[in-house]
Each structure stands twice: as structure tokens, then as C-alpha cells.
Design a protein around this motif. Structure first.
Motif, PDB file in Angstrom:
ATOM      1  N   LEU A  43       0.839  -1.200   0.000  1.00  0.00           N
ATOM      2  CA  LEU A  43       0.000   0.000   0.000  1.00  0.00           C
ATOM      3  C   LEU A  43       0.873   1.249   0.000  1.00  0.00           C
ATOM      4  CD1 LEU A  43      -2.834   1.203   0.043  1.00  0.00           C
ATOM      5  CD2 LEU A  43      -2.764   1.060   2.542  1.00  0.00           C
ATOM      6  N   LEU A  44       1.933   1.245   0.781  1.00  0.00           N
ATOM      7  CA  LEU A  44       2.847   2.384   0.818  1.00  0.00           C
ATOM      8  C   LEU A  44       3.473   2.608  -0.558  1.00  0.00           C
ATOM      9  CD1 LEU A  44       4.386   4.589   2.356  1.00  0.00           C
ATOM     10  CD2 LEU A  44       6.088   2.846   2.940  1.00  0.00           C
ATOM     11  N   PHE A  45       3.909   1.531  -1.210  1.00  0.00           N
ATOM     12  CA  PHE A  45       4.485   1.653  -2.547  1.00  0.00           C
ATOM     13  C   PHE A  45       3.451   2.208  -3.515  1.00  0.00           C
ATOM     14  CE2 PHE A  45       5.507   0.159  -6.797  1.00  0.00           C
ATOM     15  CZ  PHE A  45       6.831   0.561  -6.915  1.00  0.00           C
ATOM     16  N   ASP A  46       2.202   1.712  -3.433  1.00  0.00           N
ATOM     17  CA  ASP A  46       1.141   2.204  -4.315  1.00  0.00           C
ATOM     18  C   ASP A  46       0.952   3.706  -4.161  1.00  0.00           C
ATOM     19  OD1 ASP A  46       0.701  -0.327  -5.255  1.00  0.00           O
ATOM     20  OD2 ASP A  46      -1.153  -0.653  -4.121  1.00  0.00           O
ATOM     21  N   VAL A  47       0.890   4.160  -2.925  1.00  0.00           N
ATOM     22  CA  VAL A  47       0.677   5.592  -2.665  1.00  0.00           C
ATOM     23  C   VAL A  47       1.880   6.393  -3.151  1.00  0.00           C
ATOM     24  CG1 VAL A  47       0.408   7.316  -0.839  1.00  0.00           C
ATOM     25  CG2 VAL A  47      -0.945   5.223  -0.772  1.00  0.00           C
ATOM     26  N   LEU A  48       3.088   5.912  -2.884  1.00  0.00           N
ATOM     27  CA  LEU A  48       4.290   6.634  -3.323  1.00  0.00           C
ATOM     28  C   LEU A  48       4.398   6.699  -4.843  1.00  0.00           C
ATOM     29  CD1 LEU A  48       6.994   5.377  -0.790  1.00  0.00           C
ATOM     30  CD2 LEU A  48       5.987   7.659  -0.938  1.00  0.00           C
ATOM     31  N   ILE A  49       4.169   5.586  -5.510  1.00  0.00           N
ATOM     32  CA  ILE A  49       4.298   5.573  -6.970  1.00  0.00           C
ATOM     33  C   ILE A  49       3.186   6.407  -7.611  1.00  0.00           C
ATOM     34  CG2 ILE A  49       2.992   3.475  -7.560  1.00  0.00           C
ATOM     35  CD1 ILE A  49       6.369   4.196  -9.048  1.00  0.00           C
ATOM     36  N   LEU A  50       1.982   6.341  -7.057  1.00  0.00           N
ATOM     37  CA  LEU A  50       0.885   7.128  -7.602  1.00  0.00           C
ATOM     38  C   LEU A  50       1.119   8.618  -7.385  1.00  0.00           C
ATOM     39  CD1 LEU A  50      -1.839   7.363  -8.943  1.00  0.00           C
ATOM     40  CD2 LEU A  50      -2.921   6.946  -6.742  1.00  0.00           C
ATOM     41  N   THR A  51       1.605   8.983  -6.213  1.00  0.00           N
ATOM     42  CA  THR A  51       1.891  10.386  -5.932  1.00  0.00           C
ATOM     43  C   THR A  51       2.998  10.893  -6.854  1.00  0.00           C
ATOM     44  OG1 THR A  51       1.236  10.096  -3.623  1.00  0.00           O
ATOM     45  CG2 THR A  51       2.573  12.021  -4.137  1.00  0.00           C
ATOM     46  N   SER A  52       4.055  10.110  -6.995  1.00  0.00           N
ATOM     47  CA  SER A  52       5.157  10.497  -7.894  1.00  0.00           C
ATOM     48  C   SER A  52       4.663  10.632  -9.329  1.00  0.00           C
ATOM     49  CB  SER A  52       6.279   9.460  -7.846  1.00  0.00           C
ATOM     50  OG  SER A  52       6.795   9.353  -6.560  1.00  0.00           O
ATOM     51  N   ALA A  53       3.878   9.664  -9.780  1.00  0.00           N
ATOM     52  CA  ALA A  53       3.360   9.700 -11.150  1.00  0.00           C
ATOM     53  C   ALA A  53       2.443  10.901 -11.356  1.00  0.00           C
ATOM     54  CB  ALA A  53       2.618   8.399 -11.472  1.00  0.00           C
ATOM     55  N   ALA A  54       1.628  11.217 -10.360  1.00  0.00           N
ATOM     56  CA  ALA A  54       0.715  12.362 -10.475  1.00  0.00           C
ATOM     57  C   ALA A  54       1.497  13.675 -10.544  1.00  0.00           C
ATOM     58  CB  ALA A  54      -0.259  12.373  -9.307  1.00  0.00           C
ATOM     59  N   ILE A  55       2.558  13.786  -9.758  1.00  0.00           N
ATOM     60  CA  ILE A  55       3.386  14.997  -9.791  1.00  0.00           C
ATOM     61  C   ILE A  55       4.059  15.142 -11.150  1.00  0.00           C
ATOM     62  CG2 ILE A  55       5.497  16.057  -8.862  1.00  0.00           C
ATOM     63  CD1 ILE A  55       4.619  14.894  -6.100  1.00  0.00           C
ATOM     64  N   VAL A  56       4.615  14.055 -11.657  1.00  0.00           N
ATOM     65  CA  VAL A  56       5.254  14.100 -12.975  1.00  0.00           C
ATOM     66  C   VAL A  56       4.231  14.443 -14.050  1.00  0.00           C
ATOM     67  CG1 VAL A  56       6.445  12.709 -14.732  1.00  0.00           C
ATOM     68  CG2 VAL A  56       7.161  12.593 -12.346  1.00  0.00           C
ATOM     69  N   MET A  57       3.027  13.845 -13.955  1.00  0.00           N
ATOM     70  CA  MET A  57       1.983  14.141 -14.938  1.00  0.00           C
ATOM     71  C   MET A  57       1.577  15.610 -14.861  1.00  0.00           C
ATOM     72  SD  MET A  57       0.190  13.048 -17.467  1.00  0.00           S
ATOM     73  CE  MET A  57       0.189  11.275 -17.452  1.00  0.00           C
ATOM     74  N   LEU A  58       1.439  16.154 -13.650  1.00  0.00           N
ATOM     75  CA  LEU A  58       1.080  17.563 -13.490  1.00  0.00           C
ATOM     76  C   LEU A  58       2.154  18.467 -14.090  1.00  0.00           C
ATOM     77  CD1 LEU A  58      -0.793  19.753 -12.301  1.00  0.00           C
ATOM     78  CD2 LEU A  58       0.531  19.564 -10.187  1.00  0.00           C
ATOM     79  N   LEU A  59       3.415  18.184 -13.800  1.00  0.00           N
ATOM     80  CA  LEU A  59       4.505  18.973 -14.373  1.00  0.00           C
ATOM     81  C   LEU A  59       4.536  18.851 -15.891  1.00  0.00           C
ATOM     82  CD1 LEU A  59       7.335  18.236 -11.789  1.00  0.00           C
ATOM     83  CD2 LEU A  59       6.065  20.382 -12.077  1.00  0.00           C
ATOM     84  N   SER A  60       4.259  17.670 -16.379  1.00  0.00           N
ATOM     85  CA  SER A  60       4.216  17.448 -17.815  1.00  0.00           C
ATOM     86  C   SER A  60       3.108  18.281 -18.461  1.00  0.00           C
ATOM     87  CB  SER A  60       4.005  15.962 -18.092  1.00  0.00           C
ATOM     88  OG  SER A  60       3.860  15.721 -19.460  1.00  0.00           O
ATOM     89  N   ILE A  61       1.947  18.297 -17.822  1.00  0.00           N
ATOM     90  CA  ILE A  61       0.822  19.078 -18.343  1.00  0.00           C
ATOM     91  C   ILE A  61       1.168  20.563 -18.355  1.00  0.00           C
ATOM     92  CG2 ILE A  61      -1.532  19.859 -17.823  1.00  0.00           C
ATOM     93  CD1 ILE A  61      -2.054  17.003 -16.766  1.00  0.00           C
ATOM     94  N   LEU A  62       1.784  21.029 -17.273  1.00  0.00           N
ATOM     95  CA  LEU A  62       2.118  22.452 -17.171  1.00  0.00           C
ATOM     96  C   LEU A  62       3.187  22.877 -18.172  1.00  0.00           C
ATOM     97  CD1 LEU A  62       2.134  22.879 -13.287  1.00  0.00           C
ATOM     98  CD2 LEU A  62       0.367  23.629 -14.910  1.00  0.00           C
TER      99      LEU A  62
END
Length: 118
Positions: free
Chosen positions: A41-60
């Protein structure tokens, strides 16, 4: 910078897919390891958070059309829903979300490279 973000996003998405495919298989072969659920669960949250941040930066940092935002939202929906669905279905939803985000990063990277070569 967008090229680096997209490559990192592709790597995160691939890592997520591999993890979500391998985890159920590993648990079947090694049994239900008691601490595996918490670390998973910790890995899921960390990888999802990291992926969301990268996706947000990519969008911006890129020109994202509204269609791309819908596709990104679909991937996010799969990720979010996975936390409310029992295993192994949650892993399938994570894989689908990762595939979608992998596709968006790949498409953005291809578009970015095509624009720089033109």
C-alpha cells in the motif's frame, strides 16, 4: 525539460505496471506475507503520488489538448478506484491506469520530439 519529464513518466508508468503484475503472482507463490500488504500500500501511494506529480509537471510544460486531459482523468479514475476494489482487481485497475498514463507520456514525448525536429 519536457522530454526528461516524459521519459521519467514513462519509467514510472512501466515500474507501476510491472509492480502491479508481479505482486499478485509473488503473493501466490510465496503465500500471504503479513507485512506485504502494508509495504504494498505504501508503494502504491508513493508511486501514484510520484506519477501524479510528474503528470502535473508534464501538463504544465506542454500543450495538452482537452482530449489528453480526459485520457489522463480516465487513468486517474482507474488509480483512485483501485483503492476501493479487492485484490486482484485493484492490481488490474492500477495496470490499466499505468498503461493509460504510459500512453499519454509516450504520445507527448513523440509530439515533443517531432516539434523539435521540424
Amino acid at each position: 525539460m519536457i522530454g526528461i519529464l516524459e521519459k521519467f513518466g514513462i519509467g514510472l508508468s512501466a515500474l507501476c505496471m510491472i509492480h502491479c503484475i508481479a505482486t499478485p503472482i509473488t503473493l501466490v507463490f510465496f503465500g500471504g506475507i503479513s507485512h506485504a500488504h502494508d509495504s504494498h500500500l505504501l508503494f502504491d501511494v508513493l508511486i501514484l503520488t510520484s506519477a501524479a506529480i510528474v503528470m502535473l509537471l508534464s501538463i504544465l510544460n506542454s500543450e495538452i489538448r482537452s482530449n489528453s486531459l480526459k485520457v489522463i482523468g480516465l487513468g486517474l479514475s482507474f488509480f483512485g478506484l483501485s483503492f476501493f476494489v479487492p485484490s486482484p482487481f485493484n492490481h488490474l485497475l492500477f495496470v490499466l491506469g499505468s498503461l493509460i498514463w504510459f500512453y499519454v507520456h509516450f504520445r507527448n514525448l513523440r509530439s515533443h520530439n517531432a516539434n523539435h525536429l521540424a
